[in-house]
Design a protein around this motif. Structure first.
Motif: not given
Length: 567
Positions: A82, A198, A202-203, A206-207, A209-210, A286
């Protein structure tokens, strides 16, 4: 005249209902019935039913060891994959690194290559007599190979190198769609590109990435090919290979019943992962997206950073994708494995002999038949289910959502478990028809396993077609089938072709199902490659692996070209 027109309309309204129930019966045979047999078999004990098999699963040292090994491999490999995939997607989409257009395709190539073929390719590079180990031994005057790929660490490395592409492909579209305004505000405020990545980028994703991490976790947990190739020499079993070992080892008391119980336990992880993955996708909590991807402006890196990233991408691609393929190609052109490669050790005879060996030629024919037949059937069945699920409007049908779930769930379950359910379901004749030890049980297993690939692609395409087009045809007097044939099918042409080839690519090199269901005369390319590797026929293994790599990559690039046209 009026009666004739009414009769034709009645037939037109009955036909979709009849087609639907034929599809339901087909799914009952290929998915529901084998699943029920697997559950029942897991509860079978001497003289009746009980939970004894599950007690064995949680007390047997070998099984517990395989569980431990699985999580030792799966967790770090999922994290590494990931991180690599997300970073690469950011570099390709959000920076001005040279060659963006080409990197999107090049970095996706490992996703196309069957993992067990990839594992075999890496053994030619990092195996005990692999080219890199021999190079290191020569340079540093070592007596033993410094790198051991036949280990848990080797599995983590190989799975990370091949599964990073999952995260890369999943995160890439989200990375394209997020609004550039917040990143621009951060840069105007003096934040560096890395600080912006960062704290802002990335925030926002987030969904995604998860979701990518969950999907990668499920793929690696369900893997059979890499763990079987790299674990066999030192008897290192993961959960999938332990189930395979138990099914094949008839000396174990109640081996199929215990394997069934273990399979259901492993399936639980995949099903929970799929449920959580869908929940993650459903939330936009997000995510800040722009209406058009054109709004995305890449981060303008300075010349040193820009070219440093370019060099990194080149080295990464050469090492992770090109090096193992080149090592396999060199091996396939070698007269004697282990001797230095050169003109004296160069031959094309391995490819010539490949199709002269009877079972190899037969395996290619069988795989081609299974791949084409399963792809055609899956495309037709999933077209019907996706259309009725999304458009509805067919009288007398029930259980649409349940049938949709029946299509999706098998893909979340490891292939060895699907194969076991097929053995239990069809080891005895069904309605007087014997399927076990025939090519037809392989066909049914392929259809059950890969139906979700066709469904996802076709359902997405149907959702993008405005329903008013069909409604106009219906208002003009066309039946539902006529409106579907004249309006919907032409619009879905490219999607149907891409769905066909999306199924062809993984089925033509499939191993986890075929490894348990093949019989003499019904070999597949996957089983031939696996058997050749186990028997030490290195040159034959390399030759077939190269043909498969070229074939599968070419098919997927063709599918991508169709997708690009649709977009």
């Amino acid at each position: 005249m009026f009666r004739k027109k009414y009769s034709s309309s009645a037939r037109g309204s009955i036909a979709p209902t009849v087609i639907w129930w034929i599809v339901v019966a087909f799914l009952a045979l290929t998915v529901i019935y084998p699943s029920i047999r697997l559950i029942i078999n897991s509860l079978k004990v001497d003289g009746g039913y009980g939970l004894d098999n599950y007690a064995v699963v949680f007390s047997d040292p070998g099984i517990l060891k395989s569980m431990k090994n699985s999580f030792i491999v799966v967790i770090p490999a999922s994290i590494f994959s990931t991180v690599i995939g997300v970073f690469l997607s950011w570099v390709v989409v959000r920076t001005n690194v040279p060659g963006v257009r080409y990197w999107k395709r090049l970095l996706s190539i490992p996703y196309f290559i069957p993992p067990f073929i990839g594992a075999i390719a890496w053994t030619f590079l990092l195996g005990p007599v692999g080219y890199m180990n021999k190079f290191l031994m020569s340079v540093f005057q070592l007596q033993e190979a410094p790198l051991n790929i036949y280990s848990l660490g080797g599995m983590i490395f190989i799975m990370s190198m091949y599964r990073y592409a999952v995260s890369f492909i999943v995160v890439l579209p989200t990375m394209k769609r997020i609004s550039a305004s917040m990143e621009e505000a951060a840069r105007i405020s003096g934040a560096s590109p890395w600080r912006t990545l960062r704290d802002i980028t990335l925030p926002l994703i987030t969904p995604s990435i998860l979701g990518a991490m969950l999907l990668t976790f499920m793929f690696i947990l369900a893997d059979f090919g890499v763990s079987s190739v790299l674990g066999a020499p030192n008897q290192i079993h993961l959960m999938t290979t332990q189930i395979y070992y138990m099914i094949c080892n008839s000396s174990i008391a109640n081996n199929l019943q215990i394997a069934s119980a273990y399979s259901l336990f492993l399936s639980l992880f995949g099903l929970i992962g799929l449920w959580v993955y869908n929940k993650v996708l459903a939330t936009n909590k997000f995510v800040v997206v722009s209406g058009k991807s054109a709004a995305v402006e890449p981060t303008r890196l300075g010349k040193p950073a820009r070219w440093l990233l370019f060099v990194f991408l080149v080295i990464f691609f050469l090492f992770t994708t090109c090096a193992p393929i080149i090592a396999t190609l060199i091996t396939s052109l070698t007269k004697t494995y282990g001797l230095p490669f050169g003109m004296d050790n160069l031959t094309f005879q391995n490819f010539a002999q490949m199709l002269q060996i009877q079972n190899v030629a037969r395996a290619f024919k069988n795989s081609l038949f299974l791949s084409v037949a399963s792809s055609i059937i899956i495309t037709l069945v999933t077209l019907i289910i996706a259309y009725i699920t999304i458009r509805g409007g067919v009288r007398g049908i029930k259980g649409v959502r349940f049938m949709q779930m029946v299509v999706v769930l098998p893909y979340a379950v490891p292939g060895v478990i699907i194969a076991l359910s097929m053995i239990l379901a069809f080891s005895q004749p069904v309605l007087g028809i014997r399927l076990y030890n025939t090519i037809w049980i392989l066909l049914i297993a392929y259809i059950a396993r890969f139906m979700n690939l066709g469904y996802n692609n076709i359902s997405g395409a149907i959702s993008q077609v405005d329903s008013s087009l069909e409604e106009a045809a219906r208002i003009s007097g066309a039946s539902q089938l006529r409106a579907f044939g004249d309006v919907m099918l032409p619009l879905l042409k490219n999607s149907l072709i891409s769905s066909f080839f999306l199924v062809v690519a993984p089925t033509i090199s499939e191993l986890s199902l075929s490894g348990l269901l093949w019989s003499v005369g019904n070999e597949t390319v996957g089983t031939i490659v696996f058997s050749a590797k186990e028997e030490g026929r290195i040159l034959l293994t390399a030759a077939i692996a190269i043909i498969l790599i070229i074939l599968v990559v070419a098919i997927n690039l063709f599918v991508n070209s169709l997708t690009d046209k649709d977009e």
